[in-house]
Write a protein that holds these residues in place. Structure first.
Motif, mmCIF file in Angstrom:
data_model
loop_
_atom_site.group_PDB
_atom_site.id
_atom_site.type_symbol
_atom_site.label_atom_id
_atom_site.label_comp_id
_atom_site.label_asym_id
_atom_site.label_seq_id
_atom_site.Cartn_x
_atom_site.Cartn_y
_atom_site.Cartn_z
ATOM 1 N N ARG A 187 0.824 -1.210 0.000
ATOM 2 C CA ARG A 187 0.000 0.000 0.000
ATOM 3 C C ARG A 187 0.860 1.264 0.000
ATOM 4 O O ARG A 187 0.546 2.225 -0.700
ATOM 5 C CB ARG A 187 -0.937 -0.028 1.213
ATOM 6 C CG ARG A 187 -1.863 1.156 1.283
ATOM 7 C CD ARG A 187 -2.985 0.964 2.261
ATOM 8 N NE ARG A 187 -2.527 0.751 3.623
ATOM 9 C CZ ARG A 187 -3.334 0.762 4.676
ATOM 10 N NH1 ARG A 187 -4.627 0.962 4.525
ATOM 11 N NH2 ARG A 187 -2.852 0.556 5.879
ATOM 12 N N SER A 188 1.958 1.266 0.746
ATOM 13 C CA SER A 188 2.791 2.481 0.803
ATOM 14 C C SER A 188 3.431 2.790 -0.552
ATOM 15 O O SER A 188 3.535 3.960 -0.935
ATOM 16 C CB SER A 188 3.850 2.372 1.898
ATOM 17 O OG SER A 188 4.707 1.290 1.655
ATOM 18 N N ILE A 189 3.838 1.767 -1.299
ATOM 19 C CA ILE A 189 4.410 2.003 -2.630
ATOM 20 C C ILE A 189 3.348 2.560 -3.574
ATOM 21 O O ILE A 189 3.588 3.543 -4.282
ATOM 22 C CB ILE A 189 5.039 0.707 -3.202
ATOM 23 C CG1 ILE A 189 6.329 0.376 -2.448
ATOM 24 C CG2 ILE A 189 5.306 0.845 -4.703
ATOM 25 C CD1 ILE A 189 6.923 -0.977 -2.795
ATOM 26 N N ARG B 285 0.983 9.774 -5.725
ATOM 27 C CA ARG B 285 1.176 11.209 -5.462
ATOM 28 C C ARG B 285 2.474 11.743 -6.073
ATOM 29 O O ARG B 285 2.891 12.860 -5.801
ATOM 30 C CB ARG B 285 1.101 11.503 -3.973
ATOM 31 C CG ARG B 285 2.190 10.878 -3.151
ATOM 32 C CD ARG B 285 1.907 11.019 -1.661
ATOM 33 N NE ARG B 285 2.989 10.475 -0.871
ATOM 34 C CZ ARG B 285 3.959 11.207 -0.312
ATOM 35 N NH1 ARG B 285 3.966 12.509 -0.440
ATOM 36 N NH2 ARG B 285 4.899 10.621 0.390
ATOM 37 N N SER B 286 3.058 10.942 -6.939
ATOM 38 C CA SER B 286 4.299 11.342 -7.597
ATOM 39 C C SER B 286 4.033 12.250 -8.798
ATOM 40 O O SER B 286 3.342 11.864 -9.740
ATOM 41 C CB SER B 286 5.063 10.106 -8.067
ATOM 42 O OG SER B 286 6.107 10.483 -8.940
ATOM 43 N N GLU C 83 10.115 -3.558 -10.562
ATOM 44 C CA GLU C 83 11.129 -2.808 -9.808
ATOM 45 C C GLU C 83 11.194 -1.342 -10.242
ATOM 46 O O GLU C 83 11.955 -0.564 -9.669
ATOM 47 C CB GLU C 83 12.503 -3.471 -9.995
ATOM 48 C CG GLU C 83 12.605 -4.852 -9.363
ATOM 49 C CD GLU C 83 12.483 -4.812 -7.848
ATOM 50 O OE1 GLU C 83 13.238 -4.059 -7.201
ATOM 51 O OE2 GLU C 83 11.621 -5.535 -7.306
ATOM 52 N N ARG C 84 10.393 -0.975 -11.238
ATOM 53 C CA ARG C 84 10.450 0.401 -11.764
ATOM 54 C C ARG C 84 10.009 1.444 -10.745
ATOM 55 O O ARG C 84 10.337 2.618 -10.898
ATOM 56 C CB ARG C 84 9.618 0.515 -13.039
ATOM 57 C CG ARG C 84 10.230 -0.303 -14.179
ATOM 58 C CD ARG C 84 9.641 0.015 -15.505
ATOM 59 N NE ARG C 84 9.994 1.370 -15.900
ATOM 60 C CZ ARG C 84 9.386 2.040 -16.868
ATOM 61 N NH1 ARG C 84 8.403 1.482 -17.540
ATOM 62 N NH2 ARG C 84 9.765 3.262 -17.178
ATOM 63 N N ILE D 147 11.115 6.026 -9.244
ATOM 64 C CA ILE D 147 10.251 7.154 -8.872
ATOM 65 C C ILE D 147 10.364 7.495 -7.387
ATOM 66 O O ILE D 147 10.421 8.662 -7.002
ATOM 67 C CB ILE D 147 8.775 6.827 -9.211
ATOM 68 C CG1 ILE D 147 8.626 6.463 -10.707
ATOM 69 C CG2 ILE D 147 7.841 7.972 -8.833
ATOM 70 C CD1 ILE D 147 8.973 7.559 -11.676
ATOM 71 N N ILE D 148 10.365 6.466 -6.550
ATOM 72 C CA ILE D 148 10.434 6.694 -5.090
ATOM 73 C C ILE D 148 11.550 5.835 -4.508
ATOM 74 O O ILE D 148 11.903 4.804 -5.040
ATOM 75 C CB ILE D 148 9.100 6.375 -4.378
ATOM 76 C CG1 ILE D 148 8.640 4.944 -4.674
ATOM 77 C CG2 ILE D 148 8.040 7.370 -4.762
ATOM 78 C CD1 ILE D 148 7.368 4.531 -3.930
ATOM 79 N N SER D 149 12.097 6.281 -3.407
ATOM 80 C CA SER D 149 13.120 5.482 -2.714
ATOM 81 C C SER D 149 12.613 5.153 -1.324
ATOM 82 O O SER D 149 11.955 5.968 -0.675
ATOM 83 C CB SER D 149 14.445 6.245 -2.650
ATOM 84 O OG SER D 149 14.267 7.485 -2.018
#
Length: 158
Positions: A14-16, A22-23, A150-151, A155-157
């Motif tokens: 869910r967090s990913i 929101r990116s 894995e993409r 966008i996010i780390s």
């Protein structure tokens, strides 16, 4: 006020899924076909509560600007963005995220009012609602594609 409800099951945490949704950078990828770009406010990264972004995009052959602001935020359960300025009379987009075993159920609730009174209502029925569903569906397809591979790390780390 027309309402669009879309649900997308995504095999990711869910967090990913929340953060991808929101990116600003992923939104740009999902709207390449409209030449959408962030021109003011938060123009890259992850948008958060009380932050706004102004988008410039070509819809129906006309370049338009639209500013939306994050008005509700409870990571990683939901957030809401609302139009502050733009072509719609108003819009509100709720993003909900629910854990389902090893998946996330992403639910979009998109409420909007078209401008131009009766002409706007006719446009809704003829083409606007369908157009908005297609835009949101494409956005969700891209979120799913990045989240299930894995993409998402591009966008996010973590």
């Amino acid at each position: 006020m027309p309402k669009i409800k879309l649900q997308t099951k995504i095999k990711a945490t869910r967090s990913i899924v929340f953060d991808l949704s929101r990116s600003i950078d992923l939104h740009k990828i999902s709207t390449e076909h409209t030449n959408e770009e962030a021109i003011a406010g938060k123009t890259s990264g992850l948008i958060g509560i009380d932050e706004s972004v102004t988008w410039r995009a070509k819809h129906f052959g006309i370049y338009q600007n639209l500013t939306s602001k994050i008005t509700e935020y409870n990571r990683p359960k939901y957030f809401t963005d609302q139009m502050v300025k733009g072509a719609f009379k108003e819009f509100k987009h709720e993003h909900h995220f629910k854990e389902l075993n090893d998946e996330t159920l992403m639910t979009d609730l998109f409420y909007y009012k078209s401008p131009f009174g009766v002409l706007g209502k006719i446009a809704d029925k003829l083409f606007l609602k369908k157009y908005m569903i297609e835009l949101l569906t494409e956005r969700n397809r891209i979120v799913k594609q990045f989240a299930e591979s894995e993409r998402w790390k591009e966008i996010i780390s973590k």
